[in-house]
Scaffold this motif. Sequence first.
Motif, PDB file in Angstrom:
ATOM      1  N   ARG A 146       1.137  -1.218  -0.217  1.00  0.00           N
ATOM      2  CA  ARG A 146      -0.159   0.450   0.021  1.00  0.00           C
ATOM      3  C   ARG A 146       0.481   1.185   0.142  1.00  0.00           C
ATOM      4  N   GLY A 147       2.005   1.121  -0.198  1.00  0.00           N
ATOM      5  CA  GLY A 147       2.924   2.699  -0.291  1.00  0.00           C
ATOM      6  C   GLY A 147       4.077   2.611   1.135  1.00  0.00           C
ATOM      7  N   PHE A 148       4.360   3.629   1.093  1.00  0.00           N
ATOM      8  CA  PHE A 148       5.845   3.781   2.447  1.00  0.00           C
ATOM      9  C   PHE A 148       4.473   5.148   2.911  1.00  0.00           C
ATOM     10  N   GLN A 149       5.280   5.473   3.651  1.00  0.00           N
ATOM     11  CA  GLN A 149       4.964   6.297   4.920  1.00  0.00           C
ATOM     12  C   GLN A 149       6.645   7.313   5.743  1.00  0.00           C
ATOM     13  N   VAL A 150       6.489   8.482   5.204  1.00  0.00           N
ATOM     14  CA  VAL A 150       8.543   8.408   6.136  1.00  0.00           C
ATOM     15  C   VAL A 150       7.182   9.957   7.173  1.00  0.00           C
ATOM     16  N   SER A 151       8.673   9.968   8.294  1.00  0.00           N
ATOM     17  CA  SER A 151       7.740  10.325   9.130  1.00  0.00           C
ATOM     18  C   SER A 151       8.942  11.444   9.797  1.00  0.00           C
ATOM     19  N   PHE A 152       8.563  12.393  10.349  1.00  0.00           N
ATOM     20  CA  PHE A 152       9.616  13.011  11.791  1.00  0.00           C
ATOM     21  C   PHE A 152       9.178  13.649  12.856  1.00  0.00           C
ATOM     22  N   ASP A 153      10.183  13.103  13.841  1.00  0.00           N
ATOM     23  CA  ASP A 153       9.902  13.815  15.286  1.00  0.00           C
ATOM     24  C   ASP A 153      10.336  14.977  15.702  1.00  0.00           C
ATOM     25  N   LEU A 154       9.251  15.259  16.621  1.00  0.00           N
ATOM     26  CA  LEU A 154       9.476  17.061  16.541  1.00  0.00           C
ATOM     27  C   LEU A 154       9.747  17.192  18.035  1.00  0.00           C
ATOM     28  N   VAL A 155       9.379  16.004  19.297  1.00  0.00           N
ATOM     29  CA  VAL A 155      10.277  16.236  20.160  1.00  0.00           C
ATOM     30  C   VAL A 155      11.340  16.153  20.977  1.00  0.00           C
TER      31      VAL A 155
END
Length: 231
Positions: free
Chosen positions: A46-55
């Motif tokens: 179903r694809g990819f996810q990219v993420s970035f943490d803000l904490v």
Amino acid sequence: MTNRKNISAYILTLTFSLLMLIGHATPAQAQLKMFRLEKDSIPFFRGFQVSFDLVGPAMLLLGDRGEYEGALRINLHDQWFPIFEMGLGRAKHEDDEVTHLTYKTSAPYFRIGMDWNILRNKHQANRLFVGFRYAFTTYKVDILHEDLIDPIWRTKVPYGLKDMSCNMHWLEAVFGIDAKVYGPLHLGWSVRYKRRVAHKDGDLGNVWYVPGFGINDKDNLAANFNVIFDI
């Protein structure tokens, strides 16, 4: 003869009733079959996810330690999410009141693991997941002190250690939520329980901070707030 007629009539009535039940059940079975086909027709990949943490960046901005962290997660049928996380942990801690030591480190860390979407309707936009991680880092530490004064010669003597080699391996249990905001944008948070499994603290013993793990101890708790994009 009358009894035989009654029995024959009863059998015909029962047969007709069964045929009617089968006839009524057929549409429901067809609908169930169509539902199963629709469910199975959703692609496995179903694809990819990219993420970035803000904490982590906020901790660096407001305190003496923190991380920059990003992640790549693969979506398999909206239920299984293999994930790779990588970050850069930094710390500069000065203990002016007690030891007058300065602790400095900056190093990358890595995690690999899996998340499971535990919602019953897993194909909806929002997700509730549990997961695990294996993580490790290899880093160097500077533990410095202002120069000491030799009591006899009255000269300055350097005190401290630079580039002390350390490493740590640990496991994480993860619980989290991510919610769709608009289009490919999601926001999510997670809570992590971290458990140390192997470590090397260097020649001076227990170090203060480990990149990606946090304050050095047998276990630790942490939280992330992520900005997530579907690809």
